[in-house]
Design a protein around this motif. Structure first.
Motif, mmCIF file in Angstrom:
data_model
loop_
_atom_site.group_PDB
_atom_site.id
_atom_site.type_symbol
_atom_site.label_atom_id
_atom_site.label_comp_id
_atom_site.label_asym_id
_atom_site.label_seq_id
_atom_site.Cartn_x
_atom_site.Cartn_y
_atom_site.Cartn_z
ATOM 1 N N GLY A 38 0.790 -1.225 0.000
ATOM 2 C CA GLY A 38 0.000 0.000 0.000
ATOM 3 C C GLY A 38 0.819 1.270 0.000
ATOM 4 O O GLY A 38 0.329 2.333 0.366
ATOM 5 N N MET A 39 2.087 1.201 -0.402
ATOM 6 C CA MET A 39 2.954 2.384 -0.363
ATOM 7 C C MET A 39 2.850 3.216 -1.637
ATOM 8 O O MET A 39 3.459 4.273 -1.744
ATOM 9 C CB MET A 39 4.415 1.953 -0.164
ATOM 10 C CG MET A 39 4.718 1.439 1.230
ATOM 11 S SD MET A 39 4.647 2.776 2.431
ATOM 12 C CE MET A 39 3.471 2.117 3.566
ATOM 13 N N GLN A 40 2.129 2.742 -2.612
ATOM 14 C CA GLN A 40 1.946 3.439 -3.879
ATOM 15 C C GLN A 40 3.254 3.900 -4.531
ATOM 16 O O GLN A 40 3.479 5.096 -4.708
ATOM 17 C CB GLN A 40 0.999 4.638 -3.700
ATOM 18 C CG GLN A 40 -0.370 4.221 -3.224
ATOM 19 C CD GLN A 40 -1.289 5.410 -3.010
ATOM 20 O OE1 GLN A 40 -1.010 6.525 -3.460
ATOM 21 N NE2 GLN A 40 -2.383 5.175 -2.335
ATOM 22 N N ARG A 47 3.284 7.247 -0.486
ATOM 23 C CA ARG A 47 3.087 7.128 0.964
ATOM 24 C C ARG A 47 4.421 7.260 1.707
ATOM 25 O O ARG A 47 5.479 7.028 1.149
ATOM 26 C CB ARG A 47 2.463 5.769 1.289
ATOM 27 C CG ARG A 47 1.058 5.593 0.776
ATOM 28 C CD ARG A 47 0.112 6.554 1.510
ATOM 29 N NE ARG A 47 -1.275 6.373 1.079
ATOM 30 C CZ ARG A 47 -2.057 5.391 1.501
ATOM 31 N NH1 ARG A 47 -1.595 4.489 2.353
ATOM 32 N NH2 ARG A 47 -3.296 5.298 1.070
ATOM 33 N N ASP A 48 4.312 7.573 2.984
ATOM 34 C CA ASP A 48 5.488 7.815 3.817
ATOM 35 C C ASP A 48 6.060 6.477 4.315
ATOM 36 O O ASP A 48 5.514 5.859 5.229
ATOM 37 C CB ASP A 48 5.082 8.699 4.999
ATOM 38 C CG ASP A 48 6.292 9.123 5.829
ATOM 39 O OD1 ASP A 48 7.375 8.514 5.661
ATOM 40 O OD2 ASP A 48 6.150 10.061 6.620
ATOM 41 N N LEU A 49 7.140 6.041 3.712
ATOM 42 C CA LEU A 49 7.716 4.748 4.080
ATOM 43 C C LEU A 49 8.380 4.804 5.460
ATOM 44 O O LEU A 49 8.332 3.832 6.217
ATOM 45 C CB LEU A 49 8.720 4.277 3.019
ATOM 46 C CG LEU A 49 9.326 2.887 3.231
ATOM 47 C CD1 LEU A 49 8.258 1.805 3.263
ATOM 48 C CD2 LEU A 49 10.353 2.572 2.159
ATOM 49 N N SER A 85 6.065 2.401 12.267
ATOM 50 C CA SER A 85 4.854 1.857 12.872
ATOM 51 C C SER A 85 4.807 0.334 12.763
ATOM 52 O O SER A 85 3.898 -0.294 13.281
ATOM 53 C CB SER A 85 3.629 2.446 12.180
ATOM 54 O OG SER A 85 3.586 1.985 10.836
ATOM 55 N N GLY A 86 5.763 -0.226 12.043
ATOM 56 C CA GLY A 86 5.801 -1.683 11.931
ATOM 57 C C GLY A 86 4.858 -2.227 10.867
ATOM 58 O O GLY A 86 4.692 -3.433 10.734
ATOM 59 N N ARG A 87 4.203 -1.335 10.113
ATOM 60 C CA ARG A 87 3.308 -1.824 9.062
ATOM 61 C C ARG A 87 4.092 -2.489 7.928
ATOM 62 O O ARG A 87 3.623 -3.385 7.266
ATOM 63 C CB ARG A 87 2.476 -0.652 8.498
ATOM 64 C CG ARG A 87 1.153 -0.491 9.203
ATOM 65 C CD ARG A 87 0.066 0.107 8.315
ATOM 66 N NE ARG A 87 0.484 1.233 7.508
ATOM 67 C CZ ARG A 87 0.282 1.300 6.209
ATOM 68 N NH1 ARG A 87 -0.260 0.288 5.579
ATOM 69 N NH2 ARG A 87 0.653 2.372 5.543
ATOM 70 N N VAL A 88 5.310 -1.953 7.715
ATOM 71 C CA VAL A 88 6.186 -2.527 6.695
ATOM 72 C C VAL A 88 7.498 -2.880 7.371
ATOM 73 O O VAL A 88 7.945 -2.145 8.256
ATOM 74 C CB VAL A 88 6.476 -1.499 5.571
ATOM 75 C CG1 VAL A 88 7.191 -2.168 4.405
ATOM 76 C CG2 VAL A 88 5.194 -0.835 5.105
ATOM 77 N N ALA A 89 8.100 -3.996 7.010
ATOM 78 C CA ALA A 89 9.405 -4.361 7.579
ATOM 79 C C ALA A 89 10.412 -4.505 6.457
ATOM 80 O O ALA A 89 10.136 -5.145 5.439
ATOM 81 C CB ALA A 89 9.282 -5.670 8.364
ATOM 82 N N LEU A 90 11.577 -3.867 6.629
ATOM 83 C CA LEU A 90 12.594 -3.927 5.568
ATOM 84 C C LEU A 90 13.034 -5.354 5.306
ATOM 85 O O LEU A 90 13.258 -5.745 4.165
ATOM 86 C CB LEU A 90 13.798 -3.074 5.960
ATOM 87 C CG LEU A 90 13.690 -1.573 5.670
ATOM 88 C CD1 LEU A 90 14.957 -0.863 6.103
ATOM 89 C CD2 LEU A 90 13.416 -1.315 4.196
#
Lengths: 242, 822
Positions: free
Chosen positions: B642-644, B661-663, B669-674
């Motif tokens: 959902g980062m567009q 979106r703000d990566l 926030s932990g929504r995305v993990a590298l």
């Protein structure tokens, strides 16, 4: 091994779904161009396709060139899909449906059955082309030299127009290129002005010819092209086309 | 074993003594051992190969058929070697005949060579394949005793080498006594070459090492000018490069791409106050033009030549005393090869100057210099087991006469390159050659291989052999168009363009995107595009100083794995920065202060906002190809998260992806993990799905289809250009993929794409290396290290899949314009 070269890949049948936003007006009729290269006349529930070139792949076999013998099947599946999606009651093929006179003899039995079922599913008209001056008579449907539909002449090769005549033709396999973002992007296209429309080739192995090539000279006034993208049809004025 | 008398005298008369490695090769040859000689340029390598051959022919007597096949990768090189061999033969009065046979050899001479074969035949790999496809091959090769393979290191990494390895199995069957002598420049892994030379399963060929040359003297340009952040033109350094040319007798200026060659040549010419004779040499120039430059070099009439890899291989063309390398060399082996062009004498060090064109290249040049000082090489493995090449070989085998599949399978698997070939794949290849190998058996009647009652497979028609001879080979050029000088006149108000002299060839995609009136650099001049005709592009000379269209790219080499590792290590050790120019030191120190410097096994990933977009910049240092693939895959994942994502750009060192979106927030926030973003599992379905649709795959399929003979480039009786090929290979690819995804050619294309075009192997290694080692910095703004790749944004084009989006954008822009007018 980080990378497994398994060749499982998704099917690449061109998406068919009529472009809602794009319409082409010619004479008193309105047409919807399809991503497959077909053209639908909603008022008459008629589907037009040009230049299927069935059995083009197998035409080179005698010379020892063995192209994948699936072009006919691919074209027919595509045609079936767009017929189903449009609910067309009439199907008109604008010539060069068969790549050569021997095509009927080479076509695979399963493909022939598919072709017959498509021809039976709608009122089918075969317009003669230069590759198939007399399309086989045992497929179903009628063979004509040319025909008038809703006041528009349908024929294989474009011709000098009489006063007030409008025409839809095939034969030339138009493609257009547009330059944007430093890229030159070339796609098959419909090309039309207010009196004439030329359809892209529908067949799986058919090449294309630039609308800027001499073959198109003198055919169009101020024209537009409808380029066939992967998921949408894009309309451009003549000035943008190179 | 000692040298025959006549040879000793010849050496003595010239004040020479045979080198140890020359005698060692001779001893192996006398013992009938295949042998590999690794020796730097200028080490008397060619003579080492020929000594045993000349000695044996002298002992045997002349006129007993071909004794030695000498295979060289370049046509021009074959000619030169033949010429160079004439001197010792004449001076020693040896009864040895030498002839060349290349694609240019006239039919009459070929005919004569069959009737009266020379003792030594100097030829190219393709000609060896043609030779063994000849029904008379057995007769022609029955007296063969030696096969000398020159520049073996360069040959084995390509499909040409794979095809040659198969042709050699046929040579071996005709002349079981023949030995092979491999000649190679220094390589990282000699064992691979030793195995390549001998039949599968045999003991590797013994290795003879030549005497190492003097260490090259490599400097990095310490410019007084500011080294640019990004770009590849190195124009800042022109005055200094010109100064070097003035001081040297003869300079070779190597660049990485043809476009760079054009730009540098143009700039040097402008700086050329003294009117020094400086010339240009690259693969797109007309052949006659190139020959002229080479002749002028050999005659010592030039002071400098700006060139690409076209002058990398081969014998001396003149007394070069300085090699300037503009741009980073991208690999240490390439650098050593190029440096070797200067000063072909082992006792004197070669002189070389590296000119980095941007700051990252300063690091890379430094790494390359250290690698060269240690004579450390990149690892390039021989290419193996290509199914399209096998198909071509099978047809060639059939041209020579009927054959038994069992015997051919045994012969093919005796090549080291095909030692892992399964019988199943071999049978599929046979079936492919015969009828296309399709599940739908449409072509049985028109099979190219027909089974005889005795089980032999036979070519049904001699026309097929002719088609094979016209189409064989593995070098697939980009579709090229000729560029010609034109004259434009106005006649009756109409524009009339007449074509003149040919300037050279350029990639079709480049020329076809030009519009009339645009100016571009080509063949060392600024030209104005005047249109296309059936023969190619037409252009006139332009007065413009600067071309409007940035020039086309030639082949770009990705950074080699070996150099990449060295660059990462250097970066990770601030103590080593002292060797770097002050500007670059300052840049790195600032990076350490503002963001971070990653450890050698870590990867730095930075996220920051800029101009309303959010950026992710990471620094894998794995080369442009691997980064492009990574960019494709990352954008797919970011899309799903959902980062567009909106786009990305890849350089040899870094990758930048931008999104709506703000990566930084997403990561915090932990929504995305590298760790998940860069997880190795992206190499599975994502890669597959993307690759199947990509232009890379289509290109790869086109090459495979041509090599395997699905498409004929030329037909008997008429020359067909690639452009006029009966059916576009993209269309064939689409149809084949939907109906027979397991077809042999799709597998072959897939394998090529995986190890060649997208560097999948390297990407996989990268993802494993950084697992658990990603250092993330969320920044407020762009970091110093990110500047170079950020500057590339907008210069790089959009990749394959995005073409539709570009079209939509262009069409929308027109609508916007129209709306404003209302």
């Amino acid at each position: 091994m980080p990378f497994s070269p398994k060749p499982r890949m998704p099917s690449s049948t061109r998406p068919c779904g009529l472009s809602r936003s794009q319409r082409i007006r010619l004479g008193s009729m309105e047409f919807i161009p399809d991503l497959s290269g077909a053209l639908f006349a909603p008022d008459l529930r008629t589907l037009l396709v040009a230049d299927l070139h069935l059995e083009k792949g197998s035409s080179l076999a005698r010379r020892g060139v063995h192209l994948p013998p699936y072009d006919t099947r691919q074209s027919l599946l595509q045609l079936g899909a767009v017929m189903a999606a449009t609910g067309a009651e009439r199907l008109i093929l604008l010539g060069d449906s068969f790549h050569d006179e021997g095509a009927r003899g080479r076509i695979d039995a399963a493909d022939l059955a598919l072709l017959r079922s498509l021809a039976a599913a709608a009122d089918t008209l075969w317009i003669a082309g230069n590759h198939d001056p007399s399309p086989p008579a045992d497929i179903g449907g009628r063979v004509v030299e040319e025909i008038v539909l809703g006041g528009i002449s349908l024929r294989h090769q474009p011709r000098a127009l009489r006063d007030g005549e409008c025409e839809i033709a095939g034969h030339l396999h138009p493609a257009a290129a547009v330059t944007a973002r430093g890229l030159s992007i070339r796609r098959r296209c419909f090309i039309a002005d207010s009196r004439r429309l030329i359809m892209p080739a529908f067949g799986s192995y058919t090449g294309s010819l630039s609308v800027r090539s001499p073959a198109f000279e003198g055919l169009f006034g101020d024209f537009h092209v409808w380029m066939i993208g992967d998921a949408a049809i894009h309309r451009f004025p003549a000035a943008r086309v190179s | 074993m000692s040298l025959p008398r006549r040879f000793q005298d010849w050496f003595a008369a010239r004040g020479w003594t045979p080198r140890a490695h020359q005698l060692a090769v001779l001893a192996h040859a006398v013992a009938r051992d295949t042998v590999l000689l690794i020796s730097p340029t200028g080490g008397g390598k060619t003579l080492a190969g020929f000594l045993p051959s000349l000695a044996e022919i002298t002992a045997r007597g002349p006129g007993q058929g071909i004794h030695t096949l000498y295979v060289s990768p370049l046509k021009a090189l074959a000619m030169d070697i033949a010429r160079n061999l004439e001197a010792p033969i004449a001076e020693m009065g040896l009864p040895v005949t030498v002839e060349t046979r290349t694609g240019d050899t006239p039919q009459a001479r070929r005919q004569r060579q069959r009737q009266k074969p020379p003792d030594i035949l100097i030829t190219t790999p393709e000609q060896v394949s043609l030779l063994v496809a000849d029904p008379q091959a057995g007769h022609l090769l029955k007296g063969l005793r030696m096969v000398i393979l020159d520049e073996l290191h360069a040959l084995v990494t390509s499909k040409r080498g794979v095809l040659l390895s198969l042709a050699l199995t046929r040579v071996q069957s005709h002349a079981p006594e023949a030995i092979r002598i491999g000649l190679s420049a220094t390589v990282a892994d000699p064992d691979a070459l030793r195995a390549w030379l001998v039949p599968a399963g045999a003991a590797p060929a013994p290795l003879v090492m030549g005497q190492p040359g003097a260490r090259p003297n490599i400097r990095i340009l310490a410019s007084v000018e500011r080294v640019p952040w990004s770009g590849h033109s190195a124009l800042y350094a022109i005055p200094e490069v010109y100064g070097e040319i003035r001081r040297a007798k003869m300079t070779l200026v190597f660049v990485n791409t043809r476009s760079q060659a054009e730009v540098i040549f143009q700039a040097l010419w402008e700086a050329n106050e003294d009117n020094l004779p400086i010339a240009l040499h690259h693969g797109s120039l007309d052949v006659a033009q190139r020959r002229k430059v080479e002749a002028a070099m050999a005659a010592g009439r030039l002071r400098a030549v700006v060139c690409t890899s076209t002058l990398e291989l081969g014998i001396d063309w003149g007394e070069v005393d300085l090699v300037v390398h503009v741009g980073a060399p991208k690999g240490s082996s390439r650098l050593l090869q190029r440096i070797g062009r200067s000063n072909h004498r082992l006792d004197l060090p070669s002189e070389a100057l590296l000119v980095p064109s941007n700051r990252f290249e300063v690091l890379e040049c430094q790494a390359a210099r250290e690698a060269a000082a240690e004579n450390a090489q990149d690892t390039d493995y021989p290419m193996v087991r290509k199914l399209d090449v096998l198909a071509q070989h099978i047809l060639g085998r059939a041209c020579a006469g009927p054959f038994r599949p069992d015997e051919l399978f045994a012969e093919v698997s005796s090549a080291w390159t095909y030692r892992t070939l399964t019988r199943e794949d071999f049978d599929k290849a046979i079936d492919y050659v015969a009828t296309g190998g399709y599940a739908l058996r449409a072509y049985e009647r028109h099979a190219k291989l027909k089974a005889q009652p005795d089980g032999l497979l036979r070519l049904p028609h001699p026309r097929l052999a002719l088609a094979y001879r016209l189409n064989m080979g593995t070098i697939i050029e980009d579709e090229m168009l000729k560029g010609r000088l034109a004259h434009v006149k106005r006649r009756l108000g109409k524009r009339v363009v007449t074509a003149g002299r040919t300037l050279g060839e350029a990639e079709e995609w480049f020329l076809s995107q030009l519009t009339i009136g645009q100016t571009f650099l080509f063949a060392g001049e600024v030209l104005r595009f005047e249109g296309l005709d059936e023969t190619g592009a037409l252009a006139t000379r332009s007065q413009a100083q600067e071309p409007m269209v940035p020039s086309y790219q030639g082949g770009k080499f990705p950074l080699s794995t070996y150099l990449a590792t060295r660059v990462r290590t250097m970066l990770a050790r601030p103590a080593d920065w002292k060797q770097l120019p002050p500007q670059v030191q300052g840049w790195l120190s600032l990076q350490r202060f503002r963001s971070a410097i990653p450890g050698p096994e870590q990867m730095l990933a930075e996220t920051f906002p800029r101009a309303g977009k959010h950026y992710l910049v990471c620094y894998p240092f794995e080369g442009r190809l691997a980064h492009q693939t990574l960019g494709m895959l990352l954008t797919r994942r970011l899309e799903r998260a959902g980062m567009q994502p909106l786009g990305f750009v890849a350089s040899d060192y870094a990758l930048a992806v931008w999104m709506a979106r703000d990566l930084s927030l997403g990561l915090a926030s932990g929504r995305v993990a590298l760790g998940q973003l860069f997880d190795e599992d992206m190499m599975g379905d994502d890669l597959e799905a993307w690759l199947a649709e990509s232009a890379l795959m289509k290109r790869s399929f086109r090459n495979v289809a041509i090599i395997a003979g699905l498409i004929e480039r030329r037909q008997p009786g008429r020359e067909k250009t690639a452009r006029q090929m009966t059916v576009n290979t993209d269309l064939i690819y689409d149809v084949l993929r939907s109906h027979e995804p397991d077809h042999l050619l799709l597998r072959a294309a897939w394998e090529d794409a995986a190890d060649g075009l997208i560097d999948a192997w390297r990407l996989g290694a990268l993802l494993r290396r950084i697992r658990g080692g990603i250092v993330h910095k969320a920044l407020d703004t762009v970091s110093p290290l990110a500047v170079p790749v950020m500057l590339e944004i907008g210069r790089e084009s959009v990749y394959g899949g995005a073409h539709d989006a570009v079209l939509a954008e262009a069409a929308d822009a027109l609508i916007d314009e129209a709306m404003r007018l209302v």
